[in-house]
Design an enzyme around this catalytic site. Structure first.
Site, PDB file in Angstrom:
ATOM      1  NE  ARG A  85     -84.161 -39.783 -42.033  1.00  0.00           N
ATOM      2  CZ  ARG A  85     -84.375 -39.313 -40.825  1.00  0.00           C
ATOM      3  NH1 ARG A  85     -85.071 -38.190 -40.638  1.00  0.00           N
ATOM      4  NH2 ARG A  85     -83.850 -39.914 -39.758  1.00  0.00           N
ATOM      5  CG  ASP A  86     -81.395 -36.765 -39.331  1.00  0.00           C
ATOM      6  OD1 ASP A  86     -82.383 -36.022 -39.325  1.00  0.00           O
ATOM      7  OD2 ASP A  86     -80.658 -36.905 -38.340  1.00  0.00           O
ATOM      8  CG  HIS A 143     -79.689 -40.457 -34.869  1.00  0.00           C
ATOM      9  ND1 HIS A 143     -79.681 -40.599 -36.238  1.00  0.00           N
ATOM     10  CD2 HIS A 143     -79.949 -39.143 -34.639  1.00  0.00           C
ATOM     11  CE1 HIS A 143     -79.920 -39.433 -36.810  1.00  0.00           C
ATOM     12  NE2 HIS A 143     -80.089 -38.530 -35.843  1.00  0.00           N
ATOM     13  CG  HIS A 149     -78.584 -34.527 -33.725  1.00  0.00           C
ATOM     14  ND1 HIS A 149     -79.102 -33.678 -34.674  1.00  0.00           N
ATOM     15  CD2 HIS A 149     -79.115 -35.745 -34.006  1.00  0.00           C
ATOM     16  CE1 HIS A 149     -79.912 -34.344 -35.492  1.00  0.00           C
ATOM     17  NE2 HIS A 149     -79.934 -35.607 -35.092  1.00  0.00           N
ATOM     18  CB  CYS A 164     -85.470 -32.709 -35.927  1.00  0.00           C
ATOM     19  SG  CYS A 164     -87.262 -32.928 -35.907  1.00  0.00           S
ATOM     20  CG  ASN A 197     -77.287 -36.198 -37.937  1.00  0.00           C
ATOM     21  OD1 ASN A 197     -78.031 -36.887 -37.245  1.00  0.00           O
ATOM     22  ND2 ASN A 197     -77.733 -35.508 -38.980  1.00  0.00           N
TER      23      ASN A 197
END
Length: 298
Positions: A11-12, A203, A205, A236, A245
């Site tokens: 997803r991300d 979460h 980065h 993002c 990430n």
């Protein structure tokens, strides 16, 4: 110590790629992650496909993922329509994002922070009635690309208001990679005092090379759930320069050496990162695929 890793590459990770990855490759990424021992996977996003075309095939992905005992699939949800789609697709978890600043919230979700909290509260009630595990992520918890510094007391006030809807989990997201270990400890300890019964997740980065230090600061503060992305891909699309990430394989190397149990096979994740680089047609940021483990795997 046991730590749960949430794999977010499907997803991300993929949402920030310039071109959509094919459906078979998305499903293969998820299958490989499951085979490596990852048991919580953020697989899809139920957002407007016109805004994030890379993830427009969420229903098709969920229809094809391997369904195995103990594996939980999460979908990102922004609104009631997204929750309707998530329920129909058969996700096990939802992740609702509340952005910490109005500027990024309006660009990312088309709403203010206040409206974001109202959305979360409404979605939380519906998702609970449906029996879904509910995570709410506070995005830009450590800094905003448009508004700059985000005050700790502001984020903790968001925690207080979000906790009123009884989430199963609250996640702090360093969306643009500006956090530092001291700030991580402050936010985690503050959230624990506000809502001690709520599981905390982080979460990070690695945009400014602090992601791994922040992950271990979170562990030191008592967090036992961390997001990571195979290959270190992601970001993002609505935040400038929000690069990758922390990489699942690189994080696993340190956890393994520290004898912290995750149940995930590092060698399998390394293989997936190498495969993913071929799929994307470019090197991935993760280092372990190049350096290998130590001592070298037999």
């Amino acid at each position: 110590m046991d730590v749960t890793l949430v794999e977010v590459a499907p997803r991300d990770g993929l949402q920030n790629e310039p071109e959509p990855v094919s459906l078979p490759d998305k499903v293969e990424l998820i299958r490989r992650s499951v085979d490596a021992g990852l048991r919580r996977i953020e697989a899809v996003s139920f957002v407007d496909p016109r805004r994030v075309p890379q993830l427009a095939d969420a229903e098709a992905v969920m229809a094809a993922v391997p369904r195995r005992a103990g594996v939980s699939y999460a979908g990102l949800v922004f609104n009631d329509r997204g929750l309707d789609r998530a329920l129909a697709a058969g996700v096990d978890e939802i992740n609702v994002v509340v952005v910490a600043t109005d500027s990024l919230s309006r660009r990312n979700q088309g709403c203010s922070v206040e409206q974001g909290i109202e959305r979360w509260t409404r979605l939380a009630e519906r998702a609970a009635a449906a029996g879904l595990f509910r995570t709410v992520t506070i995005a830009a918890a450590f800094g905003c690309p448009f508004d700059g510094e985000v005050r700790t007391d502001h984020v903790l006030e968001l925690v207080r208001r979000i906790a009123a809807a009884a989430p199963d989990e609250i996640a702090f997201a360093d969306t643009i990679g500006v956090g530092t270990p001291d700030r991580v400890r402050t936010l985690v300890n503050g959230a624990k005092s506000i809502s001690p019964e709520t599981t905390l997740r982080c979460h990070f980065h690695n945009t400014r090379n602090t992601g791994y230090a922040n992950a271990f600061a979170a562990l030191d503060a008592g967090v036992r759930v961390l997001d990571a992305s195979t290959g270190g891909i992601g970001g993002c699309p609505f935040a400038p320069d929000a690069t990758g990430n922390i990489a699942t394989e690189d994080l696993l190397y340190a956890l393994d050496r520290m004898e912290i149990h995750t149940g995930v096979r590092t060698d399998r994740v390394i293989e997936t990162g190498t495969w993913l680089a071929d799929v994307l047609g470019k090197p991935v940021p993760a280092l372990l695929g190049r350096a290998g483990t130590f001592p070298a795997a037999e």
